[in-house]
Write an enzyme that holds these catalytic residues in place. Structure first.
Site, PDB file in Angstrom:
ATOM      1  N   PHE A  16       0.792  -1.279  -0.197  1.00 45.65           N
ATOM      2  CA  PHE A  16       0.017  -0.130  -0.064  1.00 45.65           C
ATOM      3  C   PHE A  16       0.913   1.195  -0.010  1.00 45.65           C
ATOM      4  O   PHE A  16       0.994   1.934  -0.947  1.00 45.65           O
ATOM      5  CB  PHE A  16      -0.869   0.187   1.231  1.00 45.65           C
ATOM      6  CG  PHE A  16      -1.609   1.233   1.510  1.00 45.65           C
ATOM      7  CD1 PHE A  16      -2.112   2.157   0.780  1.00 45.65           C
ATOM      8  CD2 PHE A  16      -1.698   1.625   2.994  1.00 45.65           C
ATOM      9  CE1 PHE A  16      -2.695   3.149   0.789  1.00 45.65           C
ATOM     10  CE2 PHE A  16      -2.327   2.836   3.372  1.00 45.65           C
ATOM     11  CZ  PHE A  16      -2.707   3.496   2.404  1.00 45.65           C
ATOM     12  N   TYR A 147       3.981  -6.914  17.177  1.00 46.40           N
ATOM     13  CA  TYR A 147       4.436  -6.122  15.981  1.00 46.40           C
ATOM     14  C   TYR A 147       4.788  -4.760  16.778  1.00 46.40           C
ATOM     15  O   TYR A 147       6.221  -4.124  16.001  1.00 46.40           O
ATOM     16  CB  TYR A 147       2.787  -5.678  15.283  1.00 46.40           C
ATOM     17  CG  TYR A 147       3.034  -4.587  14.255  1.00 46.40           C
ATOM     18  CD1 TYR A 147       3.486  -5.004  13.055  1.00 46.40           C
ATOM     19  CD2 TYR A 147       2.751  -3.259  14.864  1.00 46.40           C
ATOM     20  CE1 TYR A 147       3.560  -3.854  12.144  1.00 46.40           C
ATOM     21  CE2 TYR A 147       2.756  -2.442  13.669  1.00 46.40           C
ATOM     22  CZ  TYR A 147       3.276  -2.594  12.571  1.00 46.40           C
ATOM     23  OH  TYR A 147       3.047  -1.697  11.487  1.00 46.40           O
TER      24      TYR A 147
END
Ligand code: UD2
Length: 316
Positions: A16, A147
């Protein structure tokens, strides 16, 4: 600035954000290499400019692949990542391999072929649930997922490469980035991509919690501009910058705006209990990026939503 870049590598350049960086760079005449293993990136994201770039299908954990992709580049934009927070909770080892070892391999590969500067995608995830907003870069780091720990580790490595090895690095802590090419297909996709798809289909969206939780949504073209400035500014190396707008939008307000713009006004959301681990408040303090880089987000939420919705409509 960007005009001084001769050749650049974009890791995750079929994803993206990476694809928008690659599109802009190659459009400015920069020789652009995209390295992507297509695990979450897509060739379709390169449609319209793939003849202007060199595409390398490969894994950032492979040193030889990184070195050959980075050869001759003066700059690297490191956007490749294991991007899903919930998936990192399910598979902390796999995500650490990509986000930590992969990042280290990119830094080391870049250093070994003489790259001058690496600009890295960091994340507002490092802050966890903040004590106060807006969140300054110095705010306490409370990573609440593998993460987030991995993105914090990325920052430490970047700093080390700057200090220890003298390779310039800049970290950009993205807040909630949205825009064309963001994949709406998973329940954990960005809320704007999901709401856009729902509005297009005239379906009711799901709001988790009371909808008063808020975020700092930044349009992808502003994020590209922040990257290009970070790539060229002489005062950027060694710094970490929040990349947001400094404006807050609640999830309720977000749906109202999307519904209005897309002609879906009157479609009432459904409400479900808040997602486990969901953060209530997120808002960037943007002063540092403004004073050092002269960067300020330009695209208003309505303008960004219009461009995003137009793109999702084109897909339908
Ligand atoms: C963002 C990042 C994530 C990580 C995290 C750190 C995105 C896409 N994700 O997660 O990578 O950096 O910040 O804190 O930028 N929501 C709904 N309905 C939906 C989908 C979402 O109500 O169908 C809510 C969700 O519960 C949350 C808000 O919208 O309160 C934003 O959700 P998100 O997944 O877009 O982004 P976030 O901030 O949780």
């Amino acid at each position: 600035m960007a005009h001084r870049i001769q050749k650049a590598l974009v890791t995750g350049g079929a994803g993206f954000i990476g694809s928008h960086i690659a599109e802009t760079l190659s459009g400015q005449g920069v020789e652009t290499v995209v390295l992507d293993d297509l695990s979450s990136g897509k060739m379709a994201n390169l449609d319209g400019f793939k003849d202007r770039i060199t595409f390398v299908k490969g894994d950032i954990r492979d040193m030889e692949t990184v070195k050959s992709a980075a050869a001759g580049c003066d700059l690297v934009f490191h956007e490749a990542a294991f991007v899903s927070v919930p998936a990192s909770v399910r598979d902390p080892v796999l995500s650490a391999g990509i986000n930590e070892i992969g990042t280290l391999t990119v830094l080391e590969g870049a250093r070994s072929v003489g790259v001058k500067r690496v600009v890295l995608a960091a994340s507002s995830a490092v802050y966890g649930d903040p004590e106060t907003v807006p969140i300054t870069e110095e705010a306490r780091k409370r990573p609440t997922s593998p993460y987030a720990v991995q993105k914090l580790t990325l920052e430490f490595y970047a700093d080390l490469y700057n200090e220890l090895y003298g390779m310039e690095t800049v970290c950009l802590r993205y807040f909630n980035v949205y825009g064309p090419r963001q994949d709406p297909s998973s329940p954990y996709s960005g809320v704007i991509s999901i709401f856009s798809a729902k509005a297009g289909a005239k379906e009711r969206p799901l709001i988790y919690g009371d909808g008063n939780q808020f975020r700092d949504f930044i349009f992808v073209s502003d994020v590209v501009r922040a990257n290009l400035i970070a790539a060229g500014h002489e005062d950027a190396p060694g710094h970490i910058f929040n990349i947001g707008t400094g404006r807050r939008t609640s999830v309720n307000e977000l749906w109202e705006r999307i519904a209005t713009i897309s002609g879906a006004a009157g479609i009432e959301p459904e409400y479900e209990p808040a997602r486990e681990g969901d953060i209530y408040a997120s808002l960037a303090e943007v002063q540092k990026a403004e004073s050092i880089l002269g960067f300020k987000a330009k695209i208003s939420l309505d303008e960004g939503l219009k461009r995003t919705l137009a793109w999702y409509q084109g897909l339908a």
